[in-house]
Design a protein around this motif. Structure first.
Motif, mmCIF file in Angstrom:
data_model
loop_
_atom_site.group_PDB
_atom_site.id
_atom_site.type_symbol
_atom_site.label_atom_id
_atom_site.label_comp_id
_atom_site.label_asym_id
_atom_site.label_seq_id
_atom_site.Cartn_x
_atom_site.Cartn_y
_atom_site.Cartn_z
ATOM 1 N N ALA A 267 54.360 -38.625 170.486
ATOM 2 C CA ALA A 267 55.172 -39.683 171.099
ATOM 3 C C ALA A 267 54.490 -41.047 170.946
ATOM 4 O O ALA A 267 55.142 -42.071 170.706
ATOM 5 N N LEU A 268 53.160 -41.058 171.070
ATOM 6 C CA LEU A 268 52.438 -42.323 170.938
ATOM 7 C C LEU A 268 52.467 -42.801 169.484
ATOM 8 O O LEU A 268 52.680 -43.994 169.207
ATOM 9 N N ILE A 269 52.290 -41.877 168.577
ATOM 10 C CA ILE A 269 52.331 -42.254 167.159
ATOM 11 C C ILE A 269 53.733 -42.754 166.792
ATOM 12 O O ILE A 269 53.890 -43.759 166.094
ATOM 13 N N ALA A 270 54.750 -42.085 167.327
ATOM 14 C CA ALA A 270 56.128 -42.525 167.063
ATOM 15 C C ALA A 270 56.375 -43.911 167.652
ATOM 16 O O ALA A 270 57.109 -44.732 167.074
ATOM 17 N N ALA A 271 55.746 -44.194 168.802
ATOM 18 C CA ALA A 271 55.908 -45.531 169.410
ATOM 19 C C ALA A 271 55.367 -46.604 168.455
ATOM 20 O O ALA A 271 55.940 -47.693 168.346
ATOM 21 N N HIS A 272 54.291 -46.287 167.748
ATOM 22 C CA HIS A 272 53.768 -47.244 166.768
ATOM 23 C C HIS A 272 54.771 -47.480 165.630
ATOM 24 O O HIS A 272 54.831 -48.568 165.076
ATOM 25 N N ARG A 273 55.530 -46.441 165.314
ATOM 26 C CA ARG A 273 56.541 -46.592 164.259
ATOM 27 C C ARG A 273 57.726 -47.418 164.772
ATOM 28 O O ARG A 273 58.266 -48.270 164.060
ATOM 29 N N ASP A 274 58.097 -47.207 166.046
ATOM 30 C CA ASP A 274 59.370 -47.725 166.552
ATOM 31 C C ASP A 274 59.274 -49.066 167.286
ATOM 32 O O ASP A 274 60.290 -49.732 167.467
ATOM 33 N N LEU A 275 58.103 -49.413 167.770
ATOM 34 C CA LEU A 275 57.998 -50.617 168.606
ATOM 35 C C LEU A 275 57.236 -51.732 167.896
ATOM 36 O O LEU A 275 56.032 -51.613 167.666
ATOM 37 N N ASP A 276 57.949 -52.820 167.591
ATOM 38 C CA ASP A 276 57.274 -53.968 166.949
ATOM 39 C C ASP A 276 56.215 -54.564 167.862
ATOM 40 O O ASP A 276 55.230 -55.125 167.418
ATOM 41 N N ILE A 277 56.477 -54.448 169.159
ATOM 42 C CA ILE A 277 55.597 -55.068 170.141
ATOM 43 C C ILE A 277 54.193 -54.432 170.147
ATOM 44 O O ILE A 277 53.198 -55.066 170.481
ATOM 45 N N LEU A 278 54.125 -53.174 169.748
ATOM 46 C CA LEU A 278 52.839 -52.458 169.734
ATOM 47 C C LEU A 278 52.065 -52.895 168.489
ATOM 48 O O LEU A 278 52.502 -52.651 167.368
ATOM 49 N N MET A 279 50.942 -53.543 168.711
ATOM 50 C CA MET A 279 50.210 -54.147 167.602
ATOM 51 C C MET A 279 49.617 -53.085 166.671
ATOM 52 O O MET A 279 49.129 -52.052 167.140
ATOM 53 N N PRO A 280 49.602 -53.376 165.373
ATOM 54 C CA PRO A 280 49.126 -52.380 164.402
ATOM 55 C C PRO A 280 47.608 -52.374 164.280
ATOM 56 O O PRO A 280 47.044 -52.495 163.194
ATOM 57 N N TYR A 281 46.956 -52.283 165.417
ATOM 58 C CA TYR A 281 45.488 -52.319 165.423
ATOM 59 C C TYR A 281 45.010 -51.382 166.510
ATOM 60 O O TYR A 281 45.344 -51.568 167.684
ATOM 61 N N LEU A 282 44.257 -50.376 166.110
ATOM 62 C CA LEU A 282 43.927 -49.300 167.041
ATOM 63 C C LEU A 282 42.422 -49.055 167.093
ATOM 64 O O LEU A 282 41.787 -48.881 166.053
ATOM 65 N N HIS A 283 41.903 -49.057 168.319
ATOM 66 C CA HIS A 283 40.489 -48.731 168.516
ATOM 67 C C HIS A 283 40.412 -47.225 168.761
ATOM 68 O O HIS A 283 40.829 -46.748 169.818
ATOM 69 N N LEU A 284 39.924 -46.497 167.776
ATOM 70 C CA LEU A 284 39.909 -45.034 167.878
ATOM 71 C C LEU A 284 38.521 -44.511 167.499
ATOM 72 O O LEU A 284 38.252 -44.165 166.347
ATOM 73 N N PRO A 285 37.631 -44.453 168.495
ATOM 74 C CA PRO A 285 36.251 -44.059 168.208
ATOM 75 C C PRO A 285 36.145 -42.631 167.691
ATOM 76 O O PRO A 285 36.860 -41.746 168.153
#
Ligand code: 5AD
Ligand code: SF4
Length: 464
Positions: A267-285
């Motif tokens: 669902a979170l990954i899909a939100a990155h696909r569907d929401l322009d507001i979600l910035m395309p920059y992810l801190h994933l240690p």
């Protein structure tokens, strides 16, 4: 404590560590404001000094004790002039070493962990009422309990006047604590078990921020994508929360930090696909690229699984850029393990990354491991890793040149006639332009790079 502003008192908070602490410091200011406390930038003149400490890495408590030594001198100077200064230690060092701080530094009036912030006005009030007593008769307040009740239920709302001062971007805590128990990490002990705020509370706070002019919100949590908040009896994950926040009119950018690879759900990954507001920059240690070290760290994923998560995210959002955290010199880390870490960095290609030498945190499982890595080896590995990451960051900046990207213009630039802002990837961008550009997102062509920032030119659309 008085409820009026007639007798304004000055509060100075020194914040160490992560953005969560910055957020918590703001909440402490909000909690004390109705009780006559105004923030000052001058520690020496403060009536109340709070150190909001961080315990995540080395020498945290030594730093606190040396700061307390300095504060003791400032307090004596104030007293010599007929004034006074109350001193409190908050945050994760306070949580981990509360009694020890009270014992070793009698100058301290209050020691309290992150679970007790809502009780701050009461603690300050109790301290104020015993100021007339000789120090030997006063006992510092120590509050490091983990309450049964939900601490978020008592969180003071962000005050608008504070928010305006904060500008166009703001943090919003949605989750606190962690149940992952990585073997090097103190967070599950200092911040406690994972707790998520209810959706309605988060939406209300976000709306308040947007009404006060905030355009970009960063959702905070130690393990933010483990978010599982209540929405009127239903449990909602971070992906759905992002959708709900995206409905707020006027909110233009949304970020979140810090995430665990195992909690990047569909669902979170899909939100990155569907929401322009979600910035395309992810801190994933990922911390390490070696499977045996990842296992010893209790990360509960392999290097290949991490790479798979990234592949899925990039399929959903091809322009996604990544940042990460790395630890070098975890006990037992061999040359080959370290080479595996360099390899995963080369495979991912980070836009930026934070890297640290392993340091033993008392009370964590890692503290009981033998086979410590030599300090000189740790240093050498850290330099090599940082060289690689720096080269990747430079390459990432360079790859932006020639592109037109949206920039949230936030402030006047360093030079007159310039303004500064942030790209979707959190890069600082400078461009020529007047103050009228501040407060909105503009299309900017990137024409060059300088150290740690981009140089842009405002793209003016020409009418046909
Ligand atoms: N030693 C070194 N680095 C650590 N971190 C957390 N605990 C330790 C430790 N004991 C780093 C991790 C984490 C970041 C916030 O701090 O990389 O992701
Ligand atoms: Fe610490 Fe993050 Fe691991 Fe939780 S997921 S234990 S906060 S490193």
């Amino acid at each position: 404590m008085t409820e009026t502003r007639a007798n304004t008192k000055k509060l100075f908070i020194k914040t160490y560590g992560c953005q969560m602490n910055v957020y918590d410091s703001d909440r402490m200011m909000d909690a004390l404001a109705p009780h006559g406390y105004e923030t000052t930038l001058d520690m020496a003149t403060a009536d109340l000094v709070l150190l909001n400490t961080c315990h995540i890495r080395e020498k945290a408590s030594e730093k606190v004790f040396s700061e307390l030594g300095r504060l003791k001198e400032l307090q004596s100077e104030r007293r010599a002039l007929g004034g006074d200064m109350m001193i409190g230690v908050a945050g994760c060092v306070a949580q981990a070493e509360g009694e020890e701080i009270a014992r070793r530094a009698p100058v301290v009036d209050m020691v309290f962990g992150p679970q007790a912030y809502h009780k701050l006005p009461e603690m300050v009030s109790r301290t104020e009422s015993t100021r007339h007593l000789h120090q030997a008769l006063r006992k510092p307040i120590v509050d490091t309990d983990f309450p049964e009740e939900d601490k978020f239920a008592h969180l003071p709302a962000a005050r608008k006047e504070v928010t305006i001062k904060r500008g166009l971007t703001a943090f919003l805590t949605v989750q606190e604590g962690c149940d992952k128990f990585c073997s090097f990490c103190v967070v599950p002990y200092t911040r406690g078990a994972e707790v998520s705020r209810p959706v309605s509370q988060i939406l209300a706070e976000a709306r308040g921020l947007v009404e006060a002019g905030v355009k970009e919100i960063t959702l905070l949590g130690q393990n933010v994508n483990a978010y599982h908040g209540d929405d009127e009896g239903r449990v909602v994950g971070l992906g759905e929360l992002a959708h709900r926040l995206a409905e707020i009119h006027g909110l233009e950018r949304l970020r979140y930090t810090t995430s665990h690879p195992r909690d990047m759900d569909d669902a979170l990954i899909a939100a990155h696909r569907d929401l322009d507001i979600l910035m395309p920059y992810l801190h994933l240690p990922v911390q390490s690229g070696s499977d045996s070290i990842l296992k010893a760290m209790n990360r509960r994923h392999t290097a290949a699984e991490y790479l798979k998560v990234i592949e899925t995210i990039k399929t959903a959002r091809p322009d996604m850029a990544l940042s990460g955290d790395f630890i070098v010199g975890f006990p037992g880390e061999t040359d080959q393990d370290f080479e595996d870490t360099l390899k995963i960095i080369a495979d991912v290609g980070y836009a930026s990354a934070y890297s640290f030498k392993y340091s033993t945190r008392p009370g964590t499982p890692g503290a009981n491991l033998g086979d410590q890595v030599d300090e000189a080896v740790k240093n050498e590995r850290l330099w090599r890793l940082q060289d690689l990451v720096n080269a990747q960051t430079t390459a990432f900046h360079a790859s932006c040149v020639g592109k037109t990207i949206p920039v949230l213009v936030e402030r006047p630039g360093r030079m007159p006639g310039q303004v500064g802002g942030r790209s979707p990837y959190l890069q600082a961008v400078h461009l020529d332009g007047g103050a009228e550009l501040i407060g909105a997102i503009h299309q900017v062509e990137i024409v060059g790079t300088s150290t740690n920032s981009l140089v842009g030119r405002l793209k003016v659309s020409v009418a046909a």
